[in-house]
Scaffold this motif. Structure first.
Motif, PDB file in Angstrom:
ATOM      1  N   ALA A   1      13.063 -18.397   1.955  1.00 55.48           N
ATOM      2  CA  ALA A   1      11.661 -18.444   1.440  1.00 55.48           C
ATOM      3  C   ALA A   1      11.162 -16.893   1.999  1.00 55.48           C
ATOM      4  CB  ALA A   1      10.839 -19.375   2.479  1.00 55.48           C
ATOM      5  N   GLN A   2      11.517 -16.302   3.122  1.00 54.12           N
ATOM      6  CA  GLN A   2      11.304 -14.921   3.620  1.00 54.12           C
ATOM      7  C   GLN A   2      11.774 -14.062   2.543  1.00 54.12           C
ATOM      8  OE1 GLN A   2      12.318 -14.829   7.671  1.00 54.12           O
ATOM      9  NE2 GLN A   2      10.485 -15.784   8.358  1.00 54.12           N
ATOM     10  N   LEU A   3      13.288 -14.237   2.268  1.00 54.01           N
ATOM     11  CA  LEU A   3      13.964 -13.283   1.347  1.00 54.01           C
ATOM     12  C   LEU A   3      13.797 -13.363   0.177  1.00 54.01           C
ATOM     13  CD1 LEU A   3      17.275 -13.273   3.312  1.00 54.01           C
ATOM     14  CD2 LEU A   3      15.236 -11.644   3.639  1.00 54.01           C
ATOM     15  N   MET A   4      13.397 -14.158  -0.534  1.00 55.59           N
ATOM     16  CA  MET A   4      13.053 -14.277  -1.985  1.00 55.59           C
ATOM     17  C   MET A   4      12.104 -13.455  -2.669  1.00 55.59           C
ATOM     18  SD  MET A   4      15.245 -15.964  -3.142  1.00 55.59           S
ATOM     19  CE  MET A   4      15.212 -16.893  -4.799  1.00 55.59           C
ATOM     20  N   PRO A   5      10.946 -13.312  -1.934  1.00 54.22           N
ATOM     21  CA  PRO A   5       9.972 -12.360  -2.481  1.00 54.22           C
ATOM     22  C   PRO A   5      10.679 -10.877  -2.375  1.00 54.22           C
ATOM     23  CG  PRO A   5       8.825 -13.554  -0.996  1.00 54.22           C
ATOM     24  CD  PRO A   5      10.492 -13.932  -0.785  1.00 54.22           C
ATOM     25  N   GLN A   6      11.413 -10.568  -1.383  1.00 54.28           N
ATOM     26  CA  GLN A   6      11.976  -9.313  -1.389  1.00 54.28           C
ATOM     27  C   GLN A   6      13.285  -9.211  -2.337  1.00 54.28           C
ATOM     28  OE1 GLN A   6      13.167  -8.607   2.637  1.00 54.28           O
ATOM     29  NE2 GLN A   6      10.779  -9.036   3.478  1.00 54.28           N
ATOM     30  N   ALA A   7      13.745 -10.324  -2.958  1.00 54.56           N
ATOM     31  CA  ALA A   7      15.110 -10.142  -3.499  1.00 54.56           C
ATOM     32  C   ALA A   7      14.681  -9.653  -5.096  1.00 54.56           C
ATOM     33  CB  ALA A   7      15.644 -11.551  -3.867  1.00 54.56           C
ATOM     34  N   ASP A   8      13.648 -10.001  -5.573  1.00 55.11           N
ATOM     35  CA  ASP A   8      13.286  -9.234  -6.845  1.00 55.11           C
ATOM     36  C   ASP A   8      13.139  -7.720  -6.767  1.00 55.11           C
ATOM     37  OD1 ASP A   8      13.428 -11.483  -8.304  1.00 55.11           O
ATOM     38  OD2 ASP A   8      11.269 -12.158  -7.972  1.00 55.11           O
ATOM     39  N   ALA A   9      12.637  -7.320  -5.762  1.00 58.30           N
ATOM     40  CA  ALA A   9      12.545  -5.835  -5.489  1.00 58.30           C
ATOM     41  C   ALA A   9      13.715  -5.327  -5.338  1.00 58.30           C
ATOM     42  CB  ALA A   9      11.209  -5.798  -4.476  1.00 58.30           C
ATOM     43  N   LEU A  10      14.372  -5.736  -4.421  1.00 61.30           N
ATOM     44  CA  LEU A  10      15.665  -5.141  -4.079  1.00 61.30           C
ATOM     45  C   LEU A  10      16.577  -5.329  -5.125  1.00 61.30           C
ATOM     46  CD1 LEU A  10      17.329  -4.209  -1.710  1.00 61.30           C
ATOM     47  CD2 LEU A  10      18.004  -6.502  -1.209  1.00 61.30           C
ATOM     48  N   ALA A  11      16.632  -6.346  -6.068  1.00 63.13           N
ATOM     49  CA  ALA A  11      17.708  -6.336  -7.331  1.00 63.13           C
ATOM     50  C   ALA A  11      17.154  -5.361  -8.070  1.00 63.13           C
ATOM     51  CB  ALA A  11      17.389  -7.774  -7.763  1.00 63.13           C
ATOM     52  N   ARG A  12      15.751  -4.918  -8.434  1.00 64.65           N
ATOM     53  CA  ARG A  12      15.301  -3.812  -9.202  1.00 64.65           C
ATOM     54  C   ARG A  12      15.892  -2.730  -8.754  1.00 64.65           C
ATOM     55  NH1 ARG A  12       9.952  -6.567  -9.270  1.00 64.65           N
ATOM     56  NH2 ARG A  12      10.098  -8.001 -11.147  1.00 64.65           N
ATOM     57  N   ARG A  13      15.721  -2.427  -7.668  1.00 60.82           N
ATOM     58  CA  ARG A  13      15.872  -1.003  -7.022  1.00 60.82           C
ATOM     59  C   ARG A  13      17.513  -1.008  -7.045  1.00 60.82           C
ATOM     60  NH1 ARG A  13      14.283   0.534  -0.911  1.00 60.82           N
ATOM     61  NH2 ARG A  13      14.226  -1.823  -0.729  1.00 60.82           N
ATOM     62  N   ILE A  14      18.725  -1.954  -6.931  1.00 63.33           N
ATOM     63  CA  ILE A  14      19.904  -1.723  -7.060  1.00 63.33           C
ATOM     64  C   ILE A  14      20.089  -1.549  -8.468  1.00 63.33           C
ATOM     65  CG2 ILE A  14      22.085  -3.019  -6.833  1.00 63.33           C
ATOM     66  CD1 ILE A  14      20.988  -4.590  -4.261  1.00 63.33           C
ATOM     67  N   ALA A  15      19.666  -2.421  -9.329  1.00 67.29           N
ATOM     68  CA  ALA A  15      19.896  -2.155 -10.873  1.00 67.29           C
ATOM     69  C   ALA A  15      19.596  -0.772 -11.220  1.00 67.29           C
ATOM     70  CB  ALA A  15      18.941  -3.209 -11.856  1.00 67.29           C
ATOM     71  N   SER A  16      18.285  -0.275 -10.683  1.00 67.12           N
ATOM     72  CA  SER A  16      18.038   0.959 -11.059  1.00 67.12           C
ATOM     73  C   SER A  16      19.029   2.245 -10.751  1.00 67.12           C
ATOM     74  CB  SER A  16      16.729   1.344 -10.452  1.00 67.12           C
ATOM     75  OG  SER A  16      15.573   0.509 -10.685  1.00 67.12           O
ATOM     76  N   LYS A  17      19.476   1.859  -9.475  1.00 68.63           N
ATOM     77  CA  LYS A  17      20.446   2.979  -8.976  1.00 68.63           C
ATOM     78  C   LYS A  17      21.706   2.700  -9.840  1.00 68.63           C
ATOM     79  CE  LYS A  17      18.819   3.856  -4.281  1.00 68.63           C
ATOM     80  NZ  LYS A  17      19.446   3.496  -2.914  1.00 68.63           N
ATOM     81  N   LEU A  18      22.092   1.729 -10.210  1.00 74.59           N
ATOM     82  CA  LEU A  18      23.270   1.428 -10.765  1.00 74.59           C
ATOM     83  C   LEU A  18      23.259   2.054 -12.392  1.00 74.59           C
ATOM     84  CD1 LEU A  18      24.611  -2.102  -9.835  1.00 74.59           C
ATOM     85  CD2 LEU A  18      25.671   0.101  -9.127  1.00 74.59           C
ATOM     86  N   LEU A  19      22.154   1.688 -12.879  1.00 77.41           N
ATOM     87  CA  LEU A  19      21.940   2.248 -14.433  1.00 77.41           C
ATOM     88  C   LEU A  19      21.428   3.703 -14.261  1.00 77.41           C
ATOM     89  CD1 LEU A  19      20.214  -0.980 -15.742  1.00 77.41           C
ATOM     90  CD2 LEU A  19      22.419  -0.310 -16.139  1.00 77.41           C
ATOM     91  N   GLY A  20      20.920   4.045 -13.248  1.00 79.55           N
ATOM     92  CA  GLY A  20      20.411   5.428 -13.198  1.00 79.55           C
ATOM     93  C   GLY A  20      19.028   5.613 -13.997  1.00 79.55           C
ATOM     94  N   ARG A  21      18.288   4.446 -14.179  1.00 81.08           N
ATOM     95  CA  ARG A  21      16.839   4.331 -15.009  1.00 81.08           C
ATOM     96  C   ARG A  21      16.081   3.137 -14.076  1.00 81.08           C
ATOM     97  NH1 ARG A  21      16.673   0.513 -18.896  1.00 81.08           N
ATOM     98  NH2 ARG A  21      18.572  -0.163 -19.386  1.00 81.08           N
ATOM     99  N   GLU A  22      14.867   3.266 -14.406  1.00 83.28           N
ATOM    100  CA  GLU A  22      14.107   2.312 -14.001  1.00 83.28           C
ATOM    101  C   GLU A  22      14.023   1.177 -14.762  1.00 83.28           C
ATOM    102  OE1 GLU A  22      11.648   1.628 -11.251  1.00 83.28           O
ATOM    103  OE2 GLU A  22      12.628   3.594 -10.947  1.00 83.28           O
ATOM    104  N   VAL A  23      14.297  -0.051 -14.069  1.00 83.58           N
ATOM    105  CA  VAL A  23      14.233  -1.410 -14.760  1.00 83.58           C
ATOM    106  C   VAL A  23      12.999  -2.114 -14.446  1.00 83.58           C
ATOM    107  CG1 VAL A  23      15.583  -3.476 -14.763  1.00 83.58           C
ATOM    108  CG2 VAL A  23      16.759  -1.410 -14.212  1.00 83.58           C
ATOM    109  N   ALA A  24      12.443  -2.718 -15.364  1.00 78.61           N
ATOM    110  CA  ALA A  24      11.275  -3.192 -15.311  1.00 78.61           C
ATOM    111  C   ALA A  24      11.167  -4.751 -15.003  1.00 78.61           C
ATOM    112  CB  ALA A  24      10.443  -2.972 -16.837  1.00 78.61           C
TER     113      ALA A  24
END
Length: 156
Positions: free
Chosen positions: A133-156
């Motif tokens: 419950a504490q980590l789920m809200p942060q998981a979406d933000a963390l997943a976007r940051r990781i995907a952005s770093k991997l793709l090299g662009r901003e993921v919406a």
């Protein structure tokens, strides 16, 4: 043979004259017989009889004592068998009680361990849910940051 012996036999004279000395010898024989009998033979025969009676008495006493010893030995062995049976029975009872106590202690320990395991699983599930419950809200933000770093662009 000698001539004089033959002539004496032929003359009719006997070789042995039986006279009063025969009676005297018979009386001396009787006196010696009675004295020997009362002083020598009878005491000897009484001694032999006492010895025989003593030996037979000792044999009878030995046989009686042997019979008593055999009877006591049989009683002792019977008592030992009874005591051995009682001891074996007591040993069986003690082993049965120990086995029952062991089962009881083992069952209590198993129950306690199962309760502790169930409590630990419940506690772990609760902590997992709390952490999720504490980590789920942060998981979406963390997943976007990781995907952005991997793709090299901003993921919406």
């Amino acid at each position: 043979m000698n001539q004089s012996v033959l002539s004496t036999l032929a003359a009719g004279h006997p070789l042995i004259d039986i006279d009063w000395t025969v009676a005297l010898q018979f009386v001396l024989f009787l006196i010696l017989f009675i004295a020997s009998n009362s002083l020598l033979f009878q005491p000897y025969l009484r001694l032999r009889e006492r010895r025989r009676a003593g030996i037979e008495g000792a044999h009878e006493e030995a046989n009686r004592m042997t019979a008593q010893a055999d009877a006591k030995l049989a009683d002792y062995e019977k008592g030992m068998a009874i005591a051995r049976d009682r001891a074996n029975e007591e040993g069986r009872k003690v082993r049965a009680e120990a086995s029952a106590h062991e089962r009881e202690v083992t069952d209590k320990a198993r129950t306690t361990a199962m309760k502790a395991l169930d409590e630990a699983q419940i506690n772990m599930r609760g902590e997992t849910e709390t952490a999720r419950a504490q980590l789920m809200p942060q998981a979406d933000a963390l997943a976007r940051r990781i995907a952005s770093k991997l793709l090299g662009r901003e993921v919406a």
